[in-house]
Design a protein around this motif. Structure first.
Motif, PDB file in Angstrom:
ATOM      1  N   SER A 144      -9.472   9.636   6.072  1.00  0.00           N
ATOM      2  CA  SER A 144      -9.637   8.389   5.377  1.00  0.00           C
ATOM      3  C   SER A 144     -10.846   8.692   4.765  1.00  0.00           C
ATOM      4  O   SER A 144     -11.120   7.470   3.684  1.00  0.00           O
TER       5      SER A 144
ATOM      6  N   ASN B 246       0.353  -0.944   8.693  1.00  0.00           N
ATOM      7  CA  ASN B 246       0.385   0.277   8.501  1.00  0.00           C
ATOM      8  C   ASN B 246       1.238   0.675   9.896  1.00  0.00           C
ATOM      9  O   ASN B 246       0.807   0.954  10.914  1.00  0.00           O
TER      10      ASN B 246
ATOM     11  N   ALA C 101      -5.068   3.485   4.842  1.00  0.00           N
ATOM     12  CA  ALA C 101      -4.199   2.530   4.221  1.00  0.00           C
ATOM     13  C   ALA C 101      -5.094   1.859   3.311  1.00  0.00           C
ATOM     14  O   ALA C 101      -6.133   1.207   3.461  1.00  0.00           O
TER      15      ALA C 101
ATOM     16  N   VAL D 122       0.868  -2.257   0.251  1.00  0.00           N
ATOM     17  CA  VAL D 122       0.195  -1.188   0.960  1.00  0.00           C
ATOM     18  C   VAL D 122       0.425   0.295   0.648  1.00  0.00           C
ATOM     19  O   VAL D 122       1.694   0.676   0.608  1.00  0.00           O
TER      20      VAL D 122
ATOM     21  N   THR E  84      -0.131   4.308   1.812  1.00  0.00           N
ATOM     22  CA  THR E  84      -0.643   5.217   2.874  1.00  0.00           C
ATOM     23  C   THR E  84      -0.454   6.623   2.323  1.00  0.00           C
ATOM     24  O   THR E  84       0.034   6.776   1.625  1.00  0.00           O
TER      25      THR E  84
END
Length: 205
Positions: free
Chosen positions: A11, A46, A53, A61, A63
């Motif tokens: 991430s 999520n 996210a 949202v 992802t």
């Protein structure tokens, strides 16, 4: 936009891209040590229970790392994060898909064996295999992914934050980085970028 991330995970790639793109955003850290990603509050955001996210201004949202990187690049076309030449863009995405489907999975075998098997013996076997599989991945990166200073030669693209984060895992996965001089030079080059300096200063990676 608000990016939900966890320290040291993939991430961090979209976090780097947001900085490179110059897009306003905020960050929300998910604490894996307390399994915050499995709590109802985050699962409502999520359901996969993973990061990243990205919550958009309208509350929707997004992802998956590759999708977020493409979205960020589309929002900031002037940042030049996607090559204009179709073959270069295809190479960029081929590297991203390789990272997602092969290299990240090989890394995850070290501590996420329960995703694929139930017995402790199987988990131990997968963990023991990681140095071999990640070394093979590093060899592929060295010879096939890097086409100059960056993945697409002189142009920094959205694939570079992705590759940078994954290659940061190599040493802890038992890979001898000195065997891969192009990758080692690439990592040093990435460390000189302001986006990486910011992430490091914030303790995210």
């Amino acid at each position: 936009m608000k990016l939900f991330y966890a320290n040291g995970t993939i991430s961090i790639a979209p976090a780097l891209a947001l900085i490179e793109a110059g897009l306003p955003h905020s960050l929300a850290r998910i604490d894996f040590a307390t399994a915050e990603q499995t709590k109802p509050e985050y699962l409502a955001l999520n359901p996969k229970g993973r990061v990243p996210a990205l919550v958009l201004d309208d509350g929707s949202v997004l992802t998956e790392t590759g999708a977020l990187l493409d979205y960020i690049a589309a929002l900031a076309p002037n940042a030049g994060l996607i090559p204009s030449a179709p073959d270069d863009a295809a190479h960029m995405r081929s590297v991203m898909y390789y990272l997602a489907s092969t290299m990240h999975v090989a890394h995850a075998h070290k501590m996420r064996g329960s995703r694929w098997a139930d017995s402790a013996e199987s988990h131990a076997d997968m963990t023991a295999k990681v140095p071999q599989t990640m070394t093979a991945c590093a060899s592929y990166v060295e010879t096939e992914c890097l086409r100059g200073d960056y993945i697409c030669g002189d142009q920094f693209t959205i694939a570079d934050p992705y590759l940078f984060v994954v290659c940061n895992w190599l040493a802890d996965d038992g890979v001898t980085l000195s065997d891969f001089p192009a990758t080692t030079a690439y990592l040093a080059r990435m460390e000189s970028r302001d986006s990486v300096k910011k992430i490091r200063a914030d303790g995210m990676l």
